[in-house]
Design an enzyme around this catalytic site. Structure first.
Site, PDB file in Angstrom:
ATOM      1  N   HIS A  55    -119.018  16.322 -32.752  1.00  0.00           N
ATOM      2  CA  HIS A  55    -117.789  16.869 -33.329  1.00  0.00           C
ATOM      3  C   HIS A  55    -117.622  16.510 -34.806  1.00  0.00           C
ATOM      4  O   HIS A  55    -116.872  17.166 -35.526  1.00  0.00           O
ATOM      5  CB  HIS A  55    -116.552  16.465 -32.507  1.00  0.00           C
ATOM      6  CG  HIS A  55    -116.068  15.071 -32.705  1.00  0.00           C
ATOM      7  ND1 HIS A  55    -116.361  14.044 -31.825  1.00  0.00           N
ATOM      8  CD2 HIS A  55    -115.288  14.505 -33.669  1.00  0.00           C
ATOM      9  CE1 HIS A  55    -115.770  12.935 -32.236  1.00  0.00           C
ATOM     10  NE2 HIS A  55    -115.131  13.187 -33.353  1.00  0.00           N
ATOM     11  N   ASP A  90    -121.394  15.223 -26.823  1.00  0.00           N
ATOM     12  CA  ASP A  90    -120.820  14.962 -28.146  1.00  0.00           C
ATOM     13  C   ASP A  90    -121.714  14.035 -28.984  1.00  0.00           C
ATOM     14  O   ASP A  90    -121.242  13.087 -29.603  1.00  0.00           O
ATOM     15  CB  ASP A  90    -119.405  14.379 -28.018  1.00  0.00           C
ATOM     16  CG  ASP A  90    -118.656  14.389 -29.352  1.00  0.00           C
ATOM     17  OD1 ASP A  90    -118.990  15.236 -30.204  1.00  0.00           O
ATOM     18  OD2 ASP A  90    -117.766  13.538 -29.534  1.00  0.00           O
ATOM     19  N   SER A 160    -115.464   7.897 -35.874  1.00  0.00           N
ATOM     20  CA  SER A 160    -116.268   8.630 -34.899  1.00  0.00           C
ATOM     21  C   SER A 160    -117.718   8.722 -35.353  1.00  0.00           C
ATOM     22  O   SER A 160    -117.995   9.081 -36.500  1.00  0.00           O
ATOM     23  CB  SER A 160    -115.726  10.044 -34.710  1.00  0.00           C
ATOM     24  OG  SER A 160    -114.553  10.036 -33.958  1.00  0.00           O
TER      25      SER A 160
END
Length: 205
Positions: A55, A90, A160
């Protein structure tokens, strides 16, 4: 007798110092050159392969977004290619040209609940932010693609794709802020779940 001893335990400053240079910011920009989002990634080998969350670089495949890698010293590098990705899990591996310091990957299957961990990332562009905590649970979340390490080390959106270290300085997870309903909880994807993607990335693009 004769078994290899485990790497020695390190303190947090030593882990952070050893990782310096292997952790990067990934900046996504639109076609006008304006930054639209930022995340973290880390070199998994010296040949410029960077592991991150999918992402973080979403939009690269349909060319809606252009990724740039920012090194610790501020240098900006163009991303040469998307080497491998698993949208459901992901995770993604991108590549830049050059030789770089890389992290050491550990064995996430050996993690125990209650074990100390260290996360390093770039939340809100605050580069190389270090936080620590413990593994509070190991969970399977089917709608998110599989297993997750639930951790007490805080994770912010810009973190992230960053590495999660054990206290021997080995990466045993990828921190992620994208777990539905987990806004006040912190999660990482176990590094062993990435092993297949690593093999895929080494083949022809």
């Amino acid at each position: 007798i004769g078994a290899q001893s485990a790497p020695p335990r390190k303190d947090i400053p030593a882990i952070a110092k050893a990782a310096n240079g292997a952790i990067v910011s990934i900046i996504m920009s639109n076609k006008d050159g304006n930054a639209t989002s930022e995340g973290t990634g880390f070199f998994i080998n010296e040949d410029g392969y960077i592991l991150t969350n999918y992402h973080v670089i979403e939009g690269i495949e349909d060319e809606h977004s252009v990724p740039t890698v920012k090194l610790r010293g501020g240098a900006l590098l163009a991303v040469n290619e998307l080497r491998a990705r698993n949208k459901e899990r992901d995770i993604a591996i991108i590549k830049v040209n050059g030789k770089f310091p890389a992290v050491t990957l550990g064995d996430s299957d050996k993690l125990q609940v209650g074990e100390e961990v260290v996360a390093i990332g770039n939340p809100l562009s605050l580069e190389s932010t270090v936080s620590n905590g413990i593994v509070s649970a190991i969970r399977t979340i089917e709608k998110e693609g599989g297993r997750f390490l639930q951790i007490t080390a805080p994770i912010s959106p810009g973190s992230s794709g960053g590495p999660l270290f054990n206290m021997r300085g080995e990466v045993i997870g990828i921190t992620t802020s994208k777990v539905e309903g987990g806004e006040n909880l912190n999660f990482a994807i176990p590094i062993n779940d990435v092993r297949g993607l690593l093999l895929e990335s080494e083949g022809p693009a």
